[in-house]
Design a protein around this motif. Sequence first.
Motif, PDB file in Angstrom:
ATOM      1  N   TRP A 272     -45.124  11.484 -53.324  1.00  0.00           N
ATOM      2  CA  TRP A 272     -43.881  12.240 -53.212  1.00  0.00           C
ATOM      3  C   TRP A 272     -43.531  12.529 -51.751  1.00  0.00           C
ATOM      4  CZ3 TRP A 272     -47.099  12.470 -57.290  1.00  0.00           C
ATOM      5  CH2 TRP A 272     -46.568  12.520 -58.586  1.00  0.00           C
ATOM      6  N   GLY A 273     -44.271  11.981 -50.816  1.00  0.00           N
ATOM      7  CA  GLY A 273     -44.015  12.267 -49.413  1.00  0.00           C
ATOM      8  C   GLY A 273     -44.722  13.529 -48.960  1.00  0.00           C
ATOM      9  N   LEU A 274     -44.285  14.078 -47.836  1.00  0.00           N
ATOM     10  CA  LEU A 274     -44.920  15.253 -47.239  1.00  0.00           C
ATOM     11  C   LEU A 274     -44.230  16.538 -47.683  1.00  0.00           C
ATOM     12  CD1 LEU A 274     -45.471  13.930 -43.608  1.00  0.00           C
ATOM     13  CD2 LEU A 274     -47.158  14.108 -45.445  1.00  0.00           C
ATOM     14  N   GLY A 275     -44.972  17.651 -47.574  1.00  0.00           N
ATOM     15  CA  GLY A 275     -44.423  18.948 -47.931  1.00  0.00           C
ATOM     16  C   GLY A 275     -44.160  19.059 -49.422  1.00  0.00           C
ATOM     17  N   LYS A 276     -43.064  19.694 -49.795  1.00  0.00           N
ATOM     18  CA  LYS A 276     -42.723  19.844 -51.206  1.00  0.00           C
ATOM     19  C   LYS A 276     -42.392  18.519 -51.854  1.00  0.00           C
ATOM     20  CE  LYS A 276     -40.957  24.591 -51.179  1.00  0.00           C
ATOM     21  NZ  LYS A 276     -39.795  25.448 -51.507  1.00  0.00           N
ATOM     22  N   GLY A 277     -41.947  17.538 -51.052  1.00  0.00           N
ATOM     23  CA  GLY A 277     -41.579  16.251 -51.609  1.00  0.00           C
ATOM     24  C   GLY A 277     -40.342  16.356 -52.481  1.00  0.00           C
ATOM     25  N   GLY A 278     -39.978  15.245 -53.090  1.00  0.00           N
ATOM     26  CA  GLY A 278     -38.813  15.231 -53.956  1.00  0.00           C
ATOM     27  C   GLY A 278     -39.143  15.721 -55.352  1.00  0.00           C
ATOM     28  N   GLU A 279     -38.155  15.730 -56.216  1.00  0.00           N
ATOM     29  CA  GLU A 279     -38.386  16.065 -57.611  1.00  0.00           C
ATOM     30  C   GLU A 279     -39.190  14.937 -58.248  1.00  0.00           C
ATOM     31  OE1 GLU A 279     -37.687  18.930 -58.866  1.00  0.00           O
ATOM     32  OE2 GLU A 279     -36.782  19.598 -56.991  1.00  0.00           O
TER      33      GLU A 279
ATOM     34  N   ASN B  44     -64.326  16.873 -54.877  1.00  0.00           N
ATOM     35  CA  ASN B  44     -64.620  16.472 -56.257  1.00  0.00           C
ATOM     36  C   ASN B  44     -63.367  16.147 -57.062  1.00  0.00           C
ATOM     37  OD1 ASN B  44     -67.495  16.766 -56.111  1.00  0.00           O
ATOM     38  ND2 ASN B  44     -67.210  18.983 -56.166  1.00  0.00           N
ATOM     39  N   ASN B  45     -62.203  16.130 -56.407  1.00  0.00           N
ATOM     40  CA  ASN B  45     -60.940  15.787 -57.073  1.00  0.00           C
ATOM     41  C   ASN B  45     -60.626  16.676 -58.271  1.00  0.00           C
ATOM     42  OD1 ASN B  45     -61.979  12.509 -56.386  1.00  0.00           O
ATOM     43  ND2 ASN B  45     -60.253  13.468 -55.359  1.00  0.00           N
ATOM     44  N   ASN B  46     -60.921  17.951 -58.160  1.00  0.00           N
ATOM     45  CA  ASN B  46     -60.717  18.865 -59.291  1.00  0.00           C
ATOM     46  C   ASN B  46     -59.647  19.917 -59.053  1.00  0.00           C
ATOM     47  OD1 ASN B  46     -62.680  17.709 -60.975  1.00  0.00           O
ATOM     48  ND2 ASN B  46     -64.320  18.893 -60.033  1.00  0.00           N
ATOM     49  N   SER B  47     -59.069  19.976 -57.874  1.00  0.00           N
ATOM     50  CA  SER B  47     -58.115  21.049 -57.590  1.00  0.00           C
ATOM     51  C   SER B  47     -56.759  20.768 -58.228  1.00  0.00           C
ATOM     52  CB  SER B  47     -57.944  21.216 -56.076  1.00  0.00           C
ATOM     53  OG  SER B  47     -57.447  20.020 -55.493  1.00  0.00           O
ATOM     54  N   GLY B  48     -56.050  21.851 -58.532  1.00  0.00           N
ATOM     55  CA  GLY B  48     -54.679  21.740 -59.001  1.00  0.00           C
ATOM     56  C   GLY B  48     -54.520  21.182 -60.396  1.00  0.00           C
ATOM     57  N   ARG B  49     -55.419  21.548 -61.328  1.00  0.00           N
ATOM     58  CA  ARG B  49     -55.241  21.090 -62.705  1.00  0.00           C
ATOM     59  C   ARG B  49     -53.873  21.545 -63.238  1.00  0.00           C
ATOM     60  NH1 ARG B  49     -60.448  23.505 -65.411  1.00  0.00           N
ATOM     61  NH2 ARG B  49     -60.146  24.907 -63.623  1.00  0.00           N
ATOM     62  N   GLY B  50     -53.121  20.616 -63.805  1.00  0.00           N
ATOM     63  CA  GLY B  50     -51.762  20.894 -64.248  1.00  0.00           C
ATOM     64  C   GLY B  50     -50.713  20.393 -63.275  1.00  0.00           C
ATOM     65  N   ILE B  51     -51.167  19.862 -62.125  1.00  0.00           N
ATOM     66  CA  ILE B  51     -50.271  19.291 -61.114  1.00  0.00           C
ATOM     67  C   ILE B  51     -50.759  17.886 -60.792  1.00  0.00           C
ATOM     68  CG2 ILE B  51     -49.425  19.501 -58.745  1.00  0.00           C
ATOM     69  CD1 ILE B  51     -49.726  22.505 -58.987  1.00  0.00           C
ATOM     70  N   ASN B  52     -49.841  16.940 -60.673  1.00  0.00           N
ATOM     71  CA  ASN B  52     -50.225  15.563 -60.371  1.00  0.00           C
ATOM     72  C   ASN B  52     -50.997  15.466 -59.067  1.00  0.00           C
ATOM     73  OD1 ASN B  52     -47.269  15.315 -61.754  1.00  0.00           O
ATOM     74  ND2 ASN B  52     -48.620  13.674 -62.428  1.00  0.00           N
ATOM     75  N   GLN B  53     -52.031  14.642 -59.064  1.00  0.00           N
ATOM     76  CA  GLN B  53     -52.719  14.321 -57.813  1.00  0.00           C
ATOM     77  C   GLN B  53     -51.712  13.707 -56.848  1.00  0.00           C
ATOM     78  OE1 GLN B  53     -55.677  11.081 -57.746  1.00  0.00           O
ATOM     79  NE2 GLN B  53     -57.168  12.602 -57.047  1.00  0.00           N
ATOM     80  N   ASN B  54     -51.756  14.111 -55.580  1.00  0.00           N
ATOM     81  CA  ASN B  54     -50.836  13.672 -54.520  1.00  0.00           C
ATOM     82  C   ASN B  54     -49.495  14.401 -54.533  1.00  0.00           C
ATOM     83  OD1 ASN B  54     -52.615  11.613 -53.637  1.00  0.00           O
ATOM     84  ND2 ASN B  54     -51.745  10.166 -55.097  1.00  0.00           N
ATOM     85  N   ARG B  55     -49.245  15.281 -55.518  1.00  0.00           N
ATOM     86  CA  ARG B  55     -47.912  15.875 -55.633  1.00  0.00           C
ATOM     87  C   ARG B  55     -47.533  16.647 -54.375  1.00  0.00           C
ATOM     88  NH1 ARG B  55     -43.711  17.222 -55.259  1.00  0.00           N
ATOM     89  NH2 ARG B  55     -42.107  17.820 -56.739  1.00  0.00           N
ATOM     90  N   PHE B  56     -48.497  17.282 -53.729  1.00  0.00           N
ATOM     91  CA  PHE B  56     -48.236  18.022 -52.495  1.00  0.00           C
ATOM     92  C   PHE B  56     -49.207  17.556 -51.422  1.00  0.00           C
ATOM     93  CE2 PHE B  56     -46.975  20.874 -55.974  1.00  0.00           C
ATOM     94  CZ  PHE B  56     -45.617  20.993 -55.677  1.00  0.00           C
ATOM     95  N   ARG B  57     -48.650  17.122 -50.296  1.00  0.00           N
ATOM     96  CA  ARG B  57     -49.449  16.587 -49.200  1.00  0.00           C
ATOM     97  C   ARG B  57     -48.846  17.071 -47.887  1.00  0.00           C
ATOM     98  NH1 ARG B  57     -52.721  12.019 -48.906  1.00  0.00           N
ATOM     99  NH2 ARG B  57     -51.984  11.359 -50.963  1.00  0.00           N
ATOM    100  N   GLY B  58     -49.704  17.431 -46.941  1.00  0.00           N
ATOM    101  CA  GLY B  58     -49.217  17.880 -45.645  1.00  0.00           C
ATOM    102  C   GLY B  58     -50.351  17.999 -44.654  1.00  0.00           C
ATOM    103  N   LYS B  59     -50.058  18.522 -43.487  1.00  0.00           N
ATOM    104  CA  LYS B  59     -51.095  18.688 -42.467  1.00  0.00           C
ATOM    105  C   LYS B  59     -51.981  19.895 -42.748  1.00  0.00           C
ATOM    106  CE  LYS B  59     -48.784  16.193 -38.762  1.00  0.00           C
ATOM    107  NZ  LYS B  59     -48.338  16.212 -37.346  1.00  0.00           N
ATOM    108  N   GLY B  60     -51.543  20.786 -43.626  1.00  0.00           N
ATOM    109  CA  GLY B  60     -52.350  21.922 -44.016  1.00  0.00           C
ATOM    110  C   GLY B  60     -52.154  22.220 -45.492  1.00  0.00           C
TER     111      GLY B  60
END
Length: 409
Positions: A147-154, A312-328
Amino acid sequence: MRKQWLIICLLLPCMVWAQGKKLDSLQKQHYYPDEDTVPRLDMIDLFSDLFHIKSRNVPKRRGKVYYSLIPVPSTIPGGGNALITTTNAAFYLGPRRTTRLSNVSFSPSFSFSGRFSFAFHSNVWLEGNNRNIVGDMRFMVNPQYTWGLGKGGEGSKRELMDNNYFRFYQTFMRRIRPGLLAGLGYHLDWHSSISLPNNDSVTLPSYVKYDYGTMPHKQSVSSGVSLNVLNDTRANQVNPQSGYYVNAVFRLNPTFLGSNNNWASLYVDYRRYFHFGDERKQNVLALWGFYWTSLSSKTPYLDLPSIGWDPNNNSGRGINQNRFRGKGLIDLEAEYRRDILPNGFLGFTVFANMNTVTDAEHYRFTGFHPAGGVGLRIKFNKKSNTNIALDWGFSKYTNIVYIGLGEAF
């Protein structure tokens, strides 16, 4: 603001060092499943009864190694289904009163559409908890949405991204004070065949508006070393019942070790477990939070902090992996776990999490993105306290069913 976060995260392991002297007393309060005098039940018992297997013919359950296995069909990122098999071996390399439970897991997955992944994880404690060796090796041919960086698109503005991925991590730590370990690690992330196969009019750099590690069909290599500090009072990492966990990892990736760019990162992880009532029954409140940040401007896109890409790839259950990405990235999670049946064979969980990521242009955190869910637990191996975990996570972005061995954290 960024410097304040960095100072706090670097001081966190030192703040909890003072609790290290209480390690021995905390260990006595930990959950030791093999000391339970109440009759317990697991799936191995059910199979033994079904096939009339006597306990003396099942030496692996009576020895120091406890096995768990689960083959399940599951959805995978990018669409489609795959057969995922997870095998876990838990064992002690010393007296149980003074040595934590070690575990090794192997998780291959296959699909008829050409997707494949291979993962091998190990967390080994030597006798007396004087040494800790952690390994993580993966190879993946598995397209994922971005979805790109930050909030990303819908959700409809996502792009399917091809990416072959090889990871090799190895960390060695030794005890420097009671309850406190430190050591060095080596980390290799190698991404290849990066492209947007379903969109001929848009390239990945133009879509994500980021130039590092996004060039189509080029390789992105990050090879570096890390300084690690660990304070872990949990007796069982597969299913913690009490204690706390603090881990700080500073990683440096220089070009002379093979990296495309010079970059660095910091990851700080804190977990706390509160056990209520009878220590032989599961009644636990688990809390988890981590701060993950890039400390450089040239971090490759696929190595930037992203939800679902914790160790361990377990964070954010209920949200797609990669949905939010950024420098922090900051992630906060809570889960309540409790037995349903007195024999511990069935249990349930209720969980919630929320994360915030920096926006695409500035090191400024966006609003929190919440998710929640419920889960069922089936005891597979009572000796290692390993559960089959069936979780349903949901958010305004999606809802996902997760199947695996052990707890998320």
